[in-house]
Motif scaffolding. Structure first.
Motif, PDB file in Angstrom:
ATOM      1  N   ASP A   1       0.767  -1.243   0.000  1.00 35.70           N
ATOM      2  CA  ASP A   1       0.000   0.000   0.000  1.00 35.70           C
ATOM      3  C   ASP A   1       0.797   1.293   0.000  1.00 35.70           C
ATOM      4  OD1 ASP A   1      -2.097  -1.656   0.077  1.00 35.70           O
ATOM      5  OD2 ASP A   1      -2.782  -1.119   2.101  1.00 35.70           O
ATOM      6  N   LEU A   2       2.090   1.229   0.215  1.00 35.02           N
ATOM      7  CA  LEU A   2       2.851   2.474   0.320  1.00 35.02           C
ATOM      8  C   LEU A   2       2.663   3.354  -0.914  1.00 35.02           C
ATOM      9  CD1 LEU A   2       4.883   4.213   1.966  1.00 35.02           C
ATOM     10  CD2 LEU A   2       6.678   3.160   0.599  1.00 35.02           C
ATOM     11  N   VAL A   3       2.730   2.727  -2.085  1.00 33.27           N
ATOM     12  CA  VAL A   3       2.597   3.489  -3.321  1.00 33.27           C
ATOM     13  C   VAL A   3       1.251   4.221  -3.360  1.00 33.27           C
ATOM     14  CG1 VAL A   3       2.599   3.335  -5.851  1.00 33.27           C
ATOM     15  CG2 VAL A   3       4.142   1.898  -4.523  1.00 33.27           C
ATOM     16  N   ASN A   4       0.191   3.499  -2.976  1.00 33.95           N
ATOM     17  CA  ASN A   4      -1.134   4.126  -2.953  1.00 33.95           C
ATOM     18  C   ASN A   4      -1.245   5.205  -1.890  1.00 33.95           C
ATOM     19  OD1 ASN A   4      -2.325   2.792  -5.057  1.00 33.95           O
ATOM     20  ND2 ASN A   4      -2.960   1.054  -3.774  1.00 33.95           N
ATOM     21  N   ASP A   5      -0.675   4.939  -0.716  1.00 33.16           N
ATOM     22  CA  ASP A   5      -0.688   5.941   0.357  1.00 33.16           C
ATOM     23  C   ASP A   5      -0.055   7.245  -0.125  1.00 33.16           C
ATOM     24  OD1 ASP A   5      -1.827   4.119   2.017  1.00 33.16           O
ATOM     25  OD2 ASP A   5      -0.054   3.808   3.285  1.00 33.16           O
ATOM     26  N   VAL A   6       1.090   7.108  -0.772  1.00 31.70           N
ATOM     27  CA  VAL A   6       1.805   8.299  -1.232  1.00 31.70           C
ATOM     28  C   VAL A   6       0.971   9.030  -2.288  1.00 31.70           C
ATOM     29  CG1 VAL A   6       3.876   9.136  -2.428  1.00 31.70           C
ATOM     30  CG2 VAL A   6       4.088   7.382  -0.657  1.00 31.70           C
ATOM     31  N   ARG A   7       0.410   8.257  -3.222  1.00 28.82           N
ATOM     32  CA  ARG A   7      -0.388   8.873  -4.286  1.00 28.82           C
ATOM     33  C   ARG A   7      -1.568   9.649  -3.703  1.00 28.82           C
ATOM     34  NH1 ARG A   7      -1.443   4.587  -7.237  1.00 28.82           N
ATOM     35  NH2 ARG A   7       0.226   4.842  -8.732  1.00 28.82           N
ATOM     36  N   GLN A   8      -2.252   9.014  -2.749  1.00 27.13           N
ATOM     37  CA  GLN A   8      -3.424   9.670  -2.148  1.00 27.13           C
ATOM     38  C   GLN A   8      -3.049  10.899  -1.326  1.00 27.13           C
ATOM     39  OE1 GLN A   8      -5.672   6.609  -0.179  1.00 27.13           O
ATOM     40  NE2 GLN A   8      -6.221   5.690  -2.142  1.00 27.13           N
ATOM     41  N   THR A   9      -1.910  10.819  -0.670  1.00 29.24           N
ATOM     42  CA  THR A   9      -1.465  11.968   0.128  1.00 29.24           C
ATOM     43  C   THR A   9      -1.143  13.160  -0.771  1.00 29.24           C
ATOM     44  OG1 THR A   9      -0.568  10.413   1.738  1.00 29.24           O
ATOM     45  CG2 THR A   9       0.172  12.688   1.913  1.00 29.24           C
ATOM     46  N   LEU A  10      -0.465  12.901  -1.881  1.00 28.57           N
ATOM     47  CA  LEU A  10      -0.135  13.979  -2.824  1.00 28.57           C
ATOM     48  C   LEU A  10      -1.410  14.654  -3.326  1.00 28.57           C
ATOM     49  CD1 LEU A  10       2.618  12.247  -5.032  1.00 28.57           C
ATOM     50  CD2 LEU A  10       2.985  14.009  -3.289  1.00 28.57           C
ATOM     51  N   LYS A  11      -2.408  13.808  -3.609  1.00 25.46           N
ATOM     52  CA  LYS A  11      -3.668  14.305  -4.134  1.00 25.46           C
ATOM     53  C   LYS A  11      -4.436  15.112  -3.087  1.00 25.46           C
ATOM     54  CE  LYS A  11      -7.559  12.380  -6.545  1.00 25.46           C
ATOM     55  NZ  LYS A  11      -8.295  11.131  -6.746  1.00 25.46           N
ATOM     56  N   LEU A  12      -4.488  14.530  -1.904  1.00 21.99           N
ATOM     57  CA  LEU A  12      -5.221  15.163  -0.809  1.00 21.99           C
ATOM     58  C   LEU A  12      -4.725  16.582  -0.531  1.00 21.99           C
ATOM     59  CD1 LEU A  12      -7.296  14.877   1.521  1.00 21.99           C
ATOM     60  CD2 LEU A  12      -5.485  13.815   2.882  1.00 21.99           C
ATOM     61  N   TYR A  13      -3.401  16.765  -0.551  1.00 20.34           N
ATOM     62  CA  TYR A  13      -2.858  18.083  -0.226  1.00 20.34           C
ATOM     63  C   TYR A  13      -2.424  18.859  -1.468  1.00 20.34           C
ATOM     64  CZ  TYR A  13      -3.142  16.248   4.461  1.00 20.34           C
ATOM     65  OH  TYR A  13      -3.601  15.709   5.630  1.00 20.34           O
ATOM     66  N   ASN A  14      -2.723  18.294  -2.627  1.00 19.46           N
ATOM     67  CA  ASN A  14      -2.425  18.954  -3.893  1.00 19.46           C
ATOM     68  C   ASN A  14      -0.955  19.367  -4.006  1.00 19.46           C
ATOM     69  OD1 ASN A  14      -3.085  19.936  -6.403  1.00 19.46           O
ATOM     70  ND2 ASN A  14      -3.769  21.938  -5.628  1.00 19.46           N
ATOM     71  N   LEU A  15      -0.081  18.419  -3.764  1.00 22.46           N
ATOM     72  CA  LEU A  15       1.359  18.707  -3.758  1.00 22.46           C
ATOM     73  C   LEU A  15       2.022  18.256  -5.054  1.00 22.46           C
ATOM     74  CD1 LEU A  15       2.109  17.449  -0.134  1.00 22.46           C
ATOM     75  CD2 LEU A  15       2.382  19.836  -0.928  1.00 22.46           C
ATOM     76  N   ALA A  16       2.993  19.039  -5.526  1.00 22.42           N
ATOM     77  CA  ALA A  16       3.820  18.604  -6.648  1.00 22.42           C
ATOM     78  C   ALA A  16       4.658  17.432  -6.147  1.00 22.42           C
ATOM     79  CB  ALA A  16       4.722  19.739  -7.108  1.00 22.42           C
ATOM     80  N   PRO A  17       4.631  16.294  -6.862  1.00 20.31           N
ATOM     81  CA  PRO A  17       5.271  15.077  -6.342  1.00 20.31           C
ATOM     82  C   PRO A  17       6.748  15.271  -5.987  1.00 20.31           C
ATOM     83  CG  PRO A  17       4.258  14.663  -8.504  1.00 20.31           C
ATOM     84  CD  PRO A  17       3.940  16.065  -8.143  1.00 20.31           C
ATOM     85  N   GLU A  18       7.443  16.077  -6.774  1.00 16.49           N
ATOM     86  CA  GLU A  18       8.880  16.209  -6.511  1.00 16.49           C
ATOM     87  C   GLU A  18       9.185  16.961  -5.218  1.00 16.49           C
ATOM     88  OE1 GLU A  18       7.238  17.473  -9.026  1.00 16.49           O
ATOM     89  OE2 GLU A  18       7.724  19.611  -9.271  1.00 16.49           O
ATOM     90  N   THR A  19       8.163  17.555  -4.594  1.00 16.45           N
ATOM     91  CA  THR A  19       8.410  18.243  -3.325  1.00 16.45           C
ATOM     92  C   THR A  19       8.246  17.317  -2.116  1.00 16.45           C
ATOM     93  OG1 THR A  19       6.134  19.102  -3.128  1.00 16.45           O
ATOM     94  CG2 THR A  19       7.727  20.480  -4.296  1.00 16.45           C
ATOM     95  N   VAL A  20       7.903  16.069  -2.395  1.00 17.26           N
ATOM     96  CA  VAL A  20       7.863  15.078  -1.320  1.00 17.26           C
ATOM     97  C   VAL A  20       8.952  14.047  -1.588  1.00 17.26           C
ATOM     98  CG1 VAL A  20       6.498  13.243  -0.228  1.00 17.26           C
ATOM     99  CG2 VAL A  20       5.410  15.410  -0.837  1.00 17.26           C
ATOM    100  N   LYS A  21       9.843  13.874  -0.612  1.00 11.87           N
ATOM    101  CA  LYS A  21      10.937  12.922  -0.764  1.00 11.87           C
ATOM    102  C   LYS A  21      10.814  11.828   0.283  1.00 11.87           C
ATOM    103  CE  LYS A  21      14.042  16.641  -2.204  1.00 11.87           C
ATOM    104  NZ  LYS A  21      14.702  16.296  -3.481  1.00 11.87           N
ATOM    105  N   LEU A  22      11.180  10.630  -0.115  1.00 12.17           N
ATOM    106  CA  LEU A  22      11.171   9.510   0.826  1.00 12.17           C
ATOM    107  C   LEU A  22      12.614   9.114   1.100  1.00 12.17           C
ATOM    108  CD1 LEU A  22       8.337   7.390  -0.860  1.00 12.17           C
ATOM    109  CD2 LEU A  22       8.099   9.180   0.881  1.00 12.17           C
ATOM    110  N   GLU A  23      12.937   8.923   2.376  1.00  9.05           N
ATOM    111  CA  GLU A  23      14.296   8.528   2.752  1.00  9.05           C
ATOM    112  C   GLU A  23      14.337   7.055   3.095  1.00  9.05           C
ATOM    113  OE1 GLU A  23      16.247  10.962   5.672  1.00  9.05           O
ATOM    114  OE2 GLU A  23      15.706  12.820   4.639  1.00  9.05           O
TER     115      GLU A  23
END
Ligand code: C2E
Ligand code: MG
Ligand code: MG
Ligand code: MG
Length: 283
Positions: free
Chosen positions: A129-151
């Protein structure tokens, strides 16, 4: 361990909980309840762009303020969360909370490209589910994907290279940033790791902190140069002196993250510094 406070008064000193056989179990059940009790929060440590000294982004770091024990170190509760599976919930909380803050901060003047970096542990990565979680979070907060980084750490990726590679490719296709955390502390070679779609490398603190062995600058320089040739941006973690920071800048190392600039901050303090456009507080 006991701390003598003069005379016959001896105050029990609480060392690491893991030394108490019951401590870990207790901490585990407390951690389960910590959510409902609002004991968990995130701290945000500035990641500074060396070229201009401005805040380029923040690393989100989990904090647990235990109702009785006070602050518990992530070094202590993250392993417990990982072994119990609670890390999945903790990780979802961190991702959501960091994304929510980022969306707010990006509205400040000149901060549209600000990023936030969130730590991901292996239990989270192997969950489908991580991929879906990330996708939904980006959508929910309307964020440009490149501004969210995973370490992610190299040991995490090496635990299950095939599966990790697949998931990382899917995340990369979504456009999120992927940072290789604590680089240099694991056992894998950089060339091997480059089969994974990382775009940023974080040099571990051990290469920049403490007593300077003569080989250290050579190692740091080699890592930075190799990373750049492989097309990766570099974050130097734990830089202790202005002299080291100046050297890193000369190597074109893009970012630094350390107490030299700022410790992990509350969300309110992080926002304030963005508004003031200052890493350190002018007090
Ligand atoms: P990390 O991801 O490598 O995070 C950097 C750690 O180095 C942070 O410790 C930060 O406070 C500390 N640090 C930064 N600059 C300096 C410096 O100049 N000197 C020194 N001595 N330390 C510095 P923190 O917050 O205690 O976190 C420790 C580790 O806990 C993190 O290491 C990460 O592996 C884990 N962690 C924290 N939050 C999360 C989370 O949300 N999810 C997961 N999976 N792990 C997390
Ligand atoms: Mg990290
Ligand atoms: Mg790190
Ligand atoms: Mg670390």
């Amino acid at each position: 361990q006991a701390k003598r406070l003069g005379g016959d008064r001896i105050e029990a000193f609480r060392p690491a909980f893991k030394t108490h056989s019951s401590g870990k179990v207790e901490l585990e059940s407390d951690l389960r309840r910590a959510f409902g009790r609002n004991e968990l929060s995130l701290a945000y440590q500035p990641i500074v762009r060396l070229a201009d000294g401005q805040i380029a982004g923040f690393e989100a770091l989990l904090r647990w303020n235990h109702v009785r024990r006070g602050p518990v170190s992530p070094a202590e509760f993250i392993p417990i969360a990982e072994s119990t599976g609670l890390i999945v919930q903790l990780g979802q909380f961190a991702l959501d909370e960091a994304a929510r803050r980022l969306a707010d901060w990006q509205k400040l003047p000149g901060q549209a490209k600000l990023f936030v970096s969130v730590n991901i542990s292996s239990r989270q990565l192997i969950r489908q589910d991580l991929v879906n979680d990330v996708r939904q979070t980006l959508k929910l907060y309307n964020l440009a994907p490149e501004t969210v980084k995973l370490e992610l750490t190299e040991s995490l990726v090496m635990d299950n290279p095939e599966r990790s590679a697949k998931l990382l490719v899917r995340l990369k296709e979504m456009g999120v940033g992927l940072s290789l955390d604590d680089f240099g502390t694991g056992y894998s070679s950089l060339s091997y790791l480059m089969r994974f779609p990382f775009d940023t490398l974080k040099i571990d603190q051990t290469f920049l902190r403490g007593e300077a062995q003569p080989q250290r600058p050579i190692i740091v320089q080699s890592i930075v140069n190799m990373a750049h040739e492989l097309g990766l941006a570099v974050v130097a973690e734990g830089v202790e002196t202005d002299a080291d920071a100046a050297k890193l800048k000369l190597l074109n190392c893009e970012y630094a993250q350390s107490y030299l600039y700022a410790p992990p901050l509350s969300a309110e303090e992080a926002r304030r510094r963005l508004q003031e456009r200052q890493v350190k507080r002018a007090s």
